[in-house]
Scaffold this motif. Structure first.
Motif, PDB file in Angstrom:
ATOM      1  N   ILE A   5      25.301 -30.341 -34.272  1.00 49.39           N
ATOM      2  CA  ILE A   5      26.617 -30.682 -33.705  1.00 49.39           C
ATOM      3  C   ILE A   5      27.666 -30.674 -34.814  1.00 49.39           C
ATOM      4  CG2 ILE A   5      27.977 -32.447 -32.511  1.00 49.39           C
ATOM      5  CD1 ILE A   5      25.773 -31.428 -30.711  1.00 49.39           C
ATOM      6  N   ARG A   6      27.332 -31.290 -35.946  1.00 45.23           N
ATOM      7  CA  ARG A   6      28.322 -31.369 -37.027  1.00 45.23           C
ATOM      8  C   ARG A   6      28.585 -29.992 -37.668  1.00 45.23           C
ATOM      9  NH1 ARG A   6      31.928 -34.378 -35.609  1.00 45.23           N
ATOM     10  NH2 ARG A   6      31.815 -36.596 -36.040  1.00 45.23           N
ATOM     11  N   ASP A   7      27.569 -29.123 -37.679  1.00 47.09           N
ATOM     12  CA  ASP A   7      27.803 -27.763 -38.184  1.00 47.09           C
ATOM     13  C   ASP A   7      28.794 -27.034 -37.283  1.00 47.09           C
ATOM     14  OD1 ASP A   7      26.043 -28.220 -40.213  1.00 47.09           O
ATOM     15  OD2 ASP A   7      24.372 -27.095 -39.320  1.00 47.09           O
ATOM     16  N   GLU A   8      28.650 -27.239 -35.965  1.00 52.68           N
ATOM     17  CA  GLU A   8      29.493 -26.534 -34.996  1.00 52.68           C
ATOM     18  C   GLU A   8      30.847 -27.215 -34.801  1.00 52.68           C
ATOM     19  OE1 GLU A   8      28.915 -23.663 -33.411  1.00 52.68           O
ATOM     20  OE2 GLU A   8      27.017 -23.442 -34.484  1.00 52.68           O
ATOM     21  N   ALA A   9      30.870 -28.526 -34.906  1.00 50.42           N
ATOM     22  CA  ALA A   9      32.082 -29.290 -34.585  1.00 50.42           C
ATOM     23  C   ALA A   9      32.307 -30.373 -35.632  1.00 50.42           C
ATOM     24  CB  ALA A   9      31.944 -29.909 -33.189  1.00 50.42           C
ATOM     25  N   PRO A  10      32.681 -29.958 -36.849  1.00 45.46           N
ATOM     26  CA  PRO A  10      32.744 -30.936 -37.947  1.00 45.46           C
ATOM     27  C   PRO A  10      33.799 -32.027 -37.749  1.00 45.46           C
ATOM     28  CG  PRO A  10      33.535 -28.751 -38.643  1.00 45.46           C
ATOM     29  CD  PRO A  10      32.935 -28.581 -37.287  1.00 45.46           C
ATOM     30  N   ASP A  11      34.850 -31.745 -36.983  1.00 44.04           N
ATOM     31  CA  ASP A  11      35.978 -32.686 -36.940  1.00 44.04           C
ATOM     32  C   ASP A  11      36.120 -33.451 -35.628  1.00 44.04           C
ATOM     33  OD1 ASP A  11      36.705 -31.833 -39.508  1.00 44.04           O
ATOM     34  OD2 ASP A  11      37.734 -30.090 -38.649  1.00 44.04           O
ATOM     35  N   LEU A  29      17.559 -26.428 -29.386  1.00 45.55           N
ATOM     36  CA  LEU A  29      18.700 -26.427 -30.303  1.00 45.55           C
ATOM     37  C   LEU A  29      19.616 -25.234 -30.043  1.00 45.55           C
ATOM     38  CD1 LEU A  29      17.067 -27.629 -33.656  1.00 45.55           C
ATOM     39  CD2 LEU A  29      18.418 -28.964 -32.023  1.00 45.55           C
ATOM     40  N   ASP A  30      19.038 -24.083 -29.690  1.00 43.23           N
ATOM     41  CA  ASP A  30      19.868 -22.903 -29.413  1.00 43.23           C
ATOM     42  C   ASP A  30      20.780 -23.127 -28.214  1.00 43.23           C
ATOM     43  OD1 ASP A  30      18.996 -21.478 -31.528  1.00 43.23           O
ATOM     44  OD2 ASP A  30      17.511 -20.286 -30.416  1.00 43.23           O
ATOM     45  N   VAL A  31      20.202 -23.719 -27.159  1.00 43.69           N
ATOM     46  CA  VAL A  31      21.026 -23.980 -25.968  1.00 43.69           C
ATOM     47  C   VAL A  31      22.074 -25.051 -26.268  1.00 43.69           C
ATOM     48  CG1 VAL A  31      20.989 -24.812 -23.583  1.00 43.69           C
ATOM     49  CG2 VAL A  31      19.226 -23.233 -24.369  1.00 43.69           C
ATOM     50  N   MET A  32      21.695 -26.068 -27.045  1.00 42.83           N
ATOM     51  CA  MET A  32      22.680 -27.104 -27.386  1.00 42.83           C
ATOM     52  C   MET A  32      23.820 -26.507 -28.209  1.00 42.83           C
ATOM     53  SD  MET A  32      20.412 -30.565 -28.011  1.00 42.83           S
ATOM     54  CE  MET A  32      21.771 -31.734 -27.798  1.00 42.83           C
ATOM     55  N   ARG A  33      23.483 -25.569 -29.095  1.00 41.93           N
ATOM     56  CA  ARG A  33      24.534 -24.913 -29.883  1.00 41.93           C
ATOM     57  C   ARG A  33      25.495 -24.160 -28.960  1.00 41.93           C
ATOM     58  NH1 ARG A  33      21.529 -22.379 -33.101  1.00 41.93           N
ATOM     59  NH2 ARG A  33      21.654 -23.830 -34.848  1.00 41.93           N
ATOM     60  N   ALA A  34      24.934 -23.455 -27.973  1.00 45.95           N
ATOM     61  CA  ALA A  34      25.775 -22.710 -27.025  1.00 45.95           C
ATOM     62  C   ALA A  34      26.668 -23.664 -26.226  1.00 45.95           C
ATOM     63  CB  ALA A  34      24.891 -21.892 -26.077  1.00 45.95           C
ATOM     64  N   LYS A  35      26.110 -24.824 -25.849  1.00 50.68           N
ATOM     65  CA  LYS A  35      26.903 -25.801 -25.092  1.00 50.68           C
ATOM     66  C   LYS A  35      28.076 -26.326 -25.930  1.00 50.68           C
ATOM     67  CE  LYS A  35      23.175 -27.726 -22.202  1.00 50.68           C
ATOM     68  NZ  LYS A  35      22.389 -28.934 -21.944  1.00 50.68           N
ATOM     69  N   VAL A  36      27.808 -26.593 -27.211  1.00 49.74           N
ATOM     70  CA  VAL A  36      28.884 -27.101 -28.075  1.00 49.74           C
ATOM     71  C   VAL A  36      29.975 -26.035 -28.219  1.00 49.74           C
ATOM     72  CG1 VAL A  36      29.462 -27.938 -30.381  1.00 49.74           C
ATOM     73  CG2 VAL A  36      27.330 -28.652 -29.304  1.00 49.74           C
ATOM     74  N   ARG A  37      29.576 -24.779 -28.310  1.00 51.88           N
ATOM     75  CA  ARG A  37      30.575 -23.710 -28.421  1.00 51.88           C
ATOM     76  C   ARG A  37      31.393 -23.590 -27.142  1.00 51.88           C
ATOM     77  NH1 ARG A  37      27.137 -19.262 -32.026  1.00 51.88           N
ATOM     78  NH2 ARG A  37      27.120 -20.599 -33.878  1.00 51.88           N
ATOM     79  N   GLU A  38      30.737 -23.758 -25.986  1.00 51.05           N
ATOM     80  CA  GLU A  38      31.478 -23.731 -24.711  1.00 51.05           C
ATOM     81  C   GLU A  38      32.454 -24.891 -24.602  1.00 51.05           C
ATOM     82  OE1 GLU A  38      29.216 -23.542 -21.039  1.00 51.05           O
ATOM     83  OE2 GLU A  38      27.940 -21.995 -21.923  1.00 51.05           O
ATOM     84  N   ALA A  39      32.143 -25.979 -25.299  1.00 52.38           N
ATOM     85  CA  ALA A  39      32.967 -27.187 -25.197  1.00 52.38           C
ATOM     86  C   ALA A  39      34.058 -27.226 -26.265  1.00 52.38           C
ATOM     87  CB  ALA A  39      32.080 -28.423 -25.318  1.00 52.38           C
ATOM     88  N   THR A  40      34.377 -26.085 -26.810  1.00 48.61           N
ATOM     89  CA  THR A  40      35.307 -26.060 -27.948  1.00 48.61           C
ATOM     90  C   THR A  40      36.659 -26.687 -27.625  1.00 48.61           C
ATOM     91  OG1 THR A  40      36.323 -24.607 -29.565  1.00 48.61           O
ATOM     92  CG2 THR A  40      35.937 -23.663 -27.421  1.00 48.61           C
ATOM     93  N   ASP A  41      37.096 -26.644 -26.345  1.00 48.44           N
ATOM     94  CA  ASP A  41      38.410 -27.195 -25.987  1.00 48.44           C
ATOM     95  C   ASP A  41      38.418 -28.717 -25.847  1.00 48.44           C
ATOM     96  OD1 ASP A  41      39.562 -24.751 -25.968  1.00 48.44           O
ATOM     97  OD2 ASP A  41      39.355 -24.434 -23.805  1.00 48.44           O
TER      98      ASP A  41
END
Ligand code: MG
Length: 340
Positions: A170-176, A138-150
Motif C-alpha cells: 500500500i505504501r509503495d503504491e500510495a505513499p502520501d 498482493l497482485d489484486v490488492m495492488r490493482a485495487k489501490v491503483r483503481e482507488a487513485t482518486d
C-alpha cells in the motif's frame, strides 16, 4: 403506513474479503429495499443483514412481515415505532434500520426537507470518506489501490499473516494517502503490541478492531504503544456497548445495520461524545439508499467509511456522490436518493 419490500441482486466490482472471510471469491450481493407508503408519499430504506450478526435475508423478510402491522399511521412517531419494533424483532437490527431509514426518508419528503436539514446539522462538516481495500492476493490488492487513485483516504483490511507485506505494498503504491487499517478481530491479544509496533511505521491514521469482541485486556496498554486511535467496530454494536468500550478504545464505529438506524445512532453518538470517544460511521456493502441514511449523520462524526455503494458495479440508486471521497448531502427532501 404501508410497508413493502423487494430483494435486489447486486454485483461487487471485486470479491470483498476481510480477516474472517479470506476464502470467498463471490461478487454476488443481495439486499432488501424497503418502502413505506403514506399519504401519497413514500420513503425508502435498506436492510443489509450479515450472518456475523446472526441475520440473513430470510430472517429479515420474516421480520418485515412481522413488522408490517406494527408501524401505525404516524410517520413522525419514531420513538413509538422503535419501541414496538424492538419488542417484536429484537435481534433483527438490519431490518429495524431499514424501516427507520424509510421513515426518515418519508418524513423528510412530507416536510419538503432533507434529513440533515431537519436534524439541524451543518453539511459543510461532512468528512471525506475512506475507500476500502479488501484482502486478496498482493497482485489484486495492488490493482485495487491503483483503481482507488482518486480517493484521498484508504482503509485497508488486514489481520492476516501477511500484514507487513500488505502494508508495504500500500505504501509503495500510495505513499502520501491517509491510511486506516481494520484487523476485523484478526490479531490475538497476546501478540497485539508486537503487531501494532509492526504496523505503525507505515503511517496509520487509526486502527480498527484489533482483537475479538470481549478480548480487550491488552488494549489499554496498546493504546499507549500505538499513539493513534483504536476504534471499536465488532465490539460496539449498540448503545450499551458504547460505555463498555470507553477505557479500552479511543472511539467507536457506528453502523446503522448493527444499531437499528438513524434514531439509535444519534443516541450512540451523543453518548460516545459524553464519554470522550471519537466517532466513525461505517457501513456494510449496500446501495446508495442504505449509505445515504448513515451519510445524513456524517456532520456529527470524526471519520466516515461510507463506501459500500462505491464497491458495487451496479448500484441501482444515486444521489450522494462519493467521487474523490466526497459524500454530498444535497437539497432533495428525505434521504435525497433516486433511481439511477
Ligand atoms: Mg470494521
Amino acid at each position: 403506513m404501508k410497508l413493502s419490500w423487494q430483494r435486489r441482486r447486486l454485483h461487487l466490482r471485486h470479491a470483498f474479503n476481510i480477516a474472517r472471510t479470506v476464502a470467498s471469491s463471490s461478487t454476488d450481493k443481495q439486499v432488501l429495499i424497503v418502502r413505506i407508503d403514506h399519504d401519497g408519499a413514500f420513503g425508502l430504506g435498506e436492510a443489509a443483514p450479515v450472518s456475523y450478526y446472526h441475520q440473513s435475508h430470510d430472517s429479515a423478510e420474516k421480520a418485515l412481515a412481522a413488522a408490517a402491522d406494527a408501524l401505525g399511521d404516524d410517520p413522525f412517531a419514531f420513538d413509538a415505532v422503535h419501541e414496538r419494533l424492538w419488542k417484536l424483532i429484537p435481534d433483527q437490527s438490519a431490518t429495524i434500520a431499514a424501516i427507520d431509514g424509510a421513515m426518515h426518508d418519508l418524513a423528510g419528503k412530507l416536510m419538503g426537507l432533507p434529513v440533515w436539514r431537519w436534524l439541524g446539522l451543518d453539511r459543510s462538516r461532512t468528512p471525506l470518506t475512506s475507500f476500502t481495500i479488501g484482502i486478496d492476493s498482493l497482485d489484486v490488492m495492488r490493482a485495487k489501490v491503483r483503481e482507488a487513485t482518486d480517493f484521498p483516504i484508504l482503509k485497508v483490511k488486514i489481520g492476516t499473516p501477511d500484514d507487513r507485506a500488505i502494508l508495504q505494498l500500500i505504501r509503495d503504491e500510495a505513499p502520501d494517502k491517509l491510511l486506516r487499517v481494520d484487523a476485523n478481530c484478526g490479531w490475538k491479544p497476546d501478540e497485539l503490541v508486537d503487531r501494532v509496533r509492526e504496523a505503525i511505521p507505515f503511517g496509520l491514521e487509526l486502527i480498527e478492531q484489533p482483537t475479538p469482541r470481549g478480548q480487550h485486556d491488552t488494549l489499554p496498554a496498546t493504546r499507549q504503544a500505538a499513539g493513534v486511535p483504536l476504534i471499536a467496530d465488532e465490539s460496539c454494536i449498540d448503545l450499551p456497548d458504547v460505555l463498555a468500550c470507553a477505557g479500552s478504545f479511543d472511539g467507536i464505529n457506528i453502523k446503522l445495520s448493527k444499531c437499528g438506524g438513524i434514531r439509535p445512532a444519534l443516541g450512540m453518538i451523543h453518548t460516545a461524545r459524553a464519554a470522550g470517544l471519537k466517532v466513525m460511521l461505517g457501513c456494510m456493502v449496500e446501495t446508495s439508499v442504505g449509505i445515504a441514511a448513515a451519510a445524513h449523520l456524517a456532520p456529527l462524526v470524526d471519520y466516515i467509511d461510507l463506501d459500500g455503494h462505491l464497491l458495487l458495479a451496479d448500484d441501482p440508486f444515486e444521489g450522494i456522490g462519493g467521487d474523490h471521497g466526497v459524500i454530498t448531502l444535497g437539497d432533495k427532501p428525505g434521504l435525497g436518493v433516486t433511481d439511477r
